[in-house]
Design a protein around this motif. Sequence first.
Motif, PDB file in Angstrom:
ATOM      1  N   THR A 235       0.830  -1.202   0.000  1.00  0.00           N
ATOM      2  CA  THR A 235       0.000   0.000   0.000  1.00  0.00           C
ATOM      3  C   THR A 235       0.862   1.248   0.000  1.00  0.00           C
TER       4      THR A 235
ATOM      5  N   GLN B 242       0.852   4.323  -2.621  1.00  0.00           N
ATOM      6  CA  GLN B 242       0.698   5.720  -2.228  1.00  0.00           C
ATOM      7  C   GLN B 242       1.883   6.559  -2.705  1.00  0.00           C
TER       8      GLN B 242
ATOM      9  N   LEU C  21      -1.631  -5.701  -4.996  1.00  0.00           N
ATOM     10  CA  LEU C  21      -2.593  -4.656  -4.664  1.00  0.00           C
ATOM     11  C   LEU C  21      -3.425  -4.313  -5.900  1.00  0.00           C
TER      12      LEU C  21
END
Length: 985
Positions: free
Chosen positions: A354, A358, A388
Amino acid sequence: MSAIAAPRLSLLHALLASLTLSAAALTAAVAPVRASATQAPAPDAARLPRPFPVLPVLPFSDPTTACALRFGASQEWAASPLAKPAQLLASCGTEAAAGNLDARAIYGQMMLFGYAMPPSDTGLAMLQQSAADGSRSAQRVVGSLYRDGTRVPKDYAAARRWLTLSADQGDGLAAELLGLMDYTGQGGAVDYASAYGEFVRAANHGSSHSASNAGQILFDGRAGVPRDVAGGVTWFIQGATRGDADGAFLLGMALLRGTGLKRDVQNAAGWINIAATRGHLEAHAVLADMYVAGAGVPRDEKKGFALMAYAASRGSVYAQRRLGELYAGGTGTARHLALARTWHRKAALEGDATARFQLAVEYRLGIGGPKDLDAAIGWMRGAAQAGLAAAQNDLGTMLQRGEGEPRNLDEARQWYQRASDQGLGIAAFNLASLADAGLGMPKDPALAFRLAHTGAERGDPQATLMIGRMLFTGDGVPVDKAQALVWYRKAADLGNVDGARQAGWQYMYGVGVPRDAVLGQRYLESAARAGNAQAQTILGLYLLERQADGGKDANHDAAETDGKAWLVKAVAQNFAPAYTAMGTVYSKGQGMPPDQPTAIKWFTRGAESNDLASQRVLCLAYANGTGVARNPELAQRWCRAAAQAGDLFAMRRLAVGIADTTPERDSSYWQWRIASRGDAVYQSMLGDSYDLGRGVPADFNAAVYWFRLAAEQGNVSAQSSLAWHLFTGLGSERNDREALAWANRAADTGSAAAMAMVGEAYLRGWGVPADVGVARGWLEKAAAAGSGEAASDLANLYEIGNGVPRNDALALGWHRKAAALGSNAGSIALALRAEAAGDVHALDGRSMQWLAVAADPGAMGTTSGSHASASNDATESGLASWAALSSLNEALQGDTLRQYEIGMRYLLGDGVMRDTALGDAWLQRAQAGFAAEPHHAMYADAVRTVEQRVSGALSADERERARRVAVNLLATVPSRAVGTGAYRS
């Protein structure tokens, strides 16, 4: 003695393989001070006990001695607080010398790792002896040394053997290490069932952490261990109540999630807090989240931020990522985008998927620092590879757009698919878009509709909009315009401006539903006022049409009802279709007088803005001179732009060429683009380009590949070409039967060349028994259809009387027809007949060239047969090379006329490299072939005359070389009575 700290299992990591024993940890457990191997020995080191040459015969175990108590149970009171390491070493040495197994195991470790003395391998021998004598702590230590390859070669079998002995004596740490080896597959296959059993045994021997490990395996379920959530929680409780930090954390998480027991957020907070006080970093991070959210504890964002910062600074990857999020949102602290990027980078470098995503977004959009697409796609790829879904979709988007890397539609599609497989709606929409447009995958509207429906079911507004469009157009699904409107309105309800625009357009024009101009205009204006340039363009055109009809909407003021004003708004947004709309308005005179020059200017602006419609308009306008002066160069420019955007019509114009401005390499490229879509006509055209080296390097293998694709779709030209390649074996292994099959298919549809090949196959017995009668029938059909080669073969049949009465007058007539149809063989026959009769004055220049009438063969002109030309133009050169190759192929098979032709081509350098000696040699071979056929005496005489003329112009060296080559040709190349299947050597 607890010399080896047990590795830890973590719910957040669950990677036992990464938790290995280090020598440093072992040494630290032995003593608070470690003597370096490079340090000078302690002052009393010389007086320290040394390894014994003979160990006590009857060793004993006494865990109550000072050495065993101090190091085995970390009891400092067992020795004086003022005792120095050397004194402690001496004390343990004395106890070891007395035969105490516990002290001996400790003393062996001291020596091995250098406690108050230089490290010595003698300690290993002492440990091994103690282990052999039954010390379970020594057995565990020796097993651990072999497991990790510390001071001994790594040996998993030996490690298991010693650890098993220790565990069987009740050593919990040894059992736990065996469990870890089974779990990670050290020394054998991964065995979760055995690992679980070892952890249970270790827990029963007092290992609190093994209880947590056993619980985690049971909680998650592994091969050989059925999932038992409640049973796993029971083990968590045992680990937690015995003081294990992981157990407390896992129990807290189970309570927080309500997994395996009733959800109890407050109790969860208590256990997670206990885990945090026991040093569990992830517990600090989760507790921080709970304070930020006010879950189970009073909401306190500042305290949550402080806890998260604590965990992040001490290496919790999850906390580092969350700390970045807190900085990005200004939660519990002042908003600081640069620090957010910094913490996201730290977590990303540690593998947090994650955080990688980001960070990729921050680099892609320039948030918290400079924009960097190279870094963005690198981090996006890392997050996508970690699984992801959002990153997989966005990586696909970047690859489709060419952001950070060259555009790669195929890879983009693969990433969209991975994201869609995880349930991401927008990824399903992206896949649907690729399938609908045929980008990176074959165009498949039905698949596109199914994928869009999947995305819509997952709540994606763009997929919902796409379903409406496909229902409207019948793209992949039967047309249903009324149902399309339903989906458009659903998209609008999801906040999609395009949905409002589409619904407004459909209502306004009454397409598939009763017309409702008021409702339509309301939808369009809603989208237009929201800044949708496309809605502004549609609304502007509609209002201009109404103005042209004299209509006016009393519900809107003049500025809003002015269609041109809406177009101007769209143009102000640099919306390319708006330029096209303006061009259309001026071209048609909608709301104003027609003005073609102004229209062209607007179309040019649209084309320069990459609007496909404008590019296509200019492509046609300049190519045909419609509304503007004809300009092939501008037509070429705009056709290429439209073609590069995927416009099939523009591709076709470029594939065949626009006047003389399209380079052959460009034409072949567009042929390939269209051929790759499965178009048989352009597959055949591309095969011709590979055959002739027209715009691409000559490549018969590639030609056969494309001809076969086109032939299988029924393209007659490709079937004929494929048959020729299979008959000759050029570009493919020769296969007369298959060649004849393709030739027959093409001949049945009227191909003159194919009929000629079928006739020749029957004449020569290629793929079918020879049958001159059937051959003549096909050759006559081919000649009637325009085949000069068939007419030449018929001339030869009548000339020698093969299957027909010999008739020289009829043969002469067929030779003349063959020559008229462009056959070099026909022209050569007529020329040789004239030479034999001494009547060459009536021949034209082309026929005279075949007789080498010039003194210097190099000074002669070139042939200009159906395929031959010595022009420097690439196409003419390719045709000449092709014709030369064809004649050489026939010559090698024994055709005497073709032997003569290839000889003249070598003399002239026509389609082949000029080689006068080789040319003369072929003439000699042809003369011998003609001489062997009684009915070809006149040809033999004529060729002898021509060869003598040529030979006289050669140097002595060239004549000698020609003679040697001719001897070789006579020995290796057969001759065939022209028009028959009979060969002579």
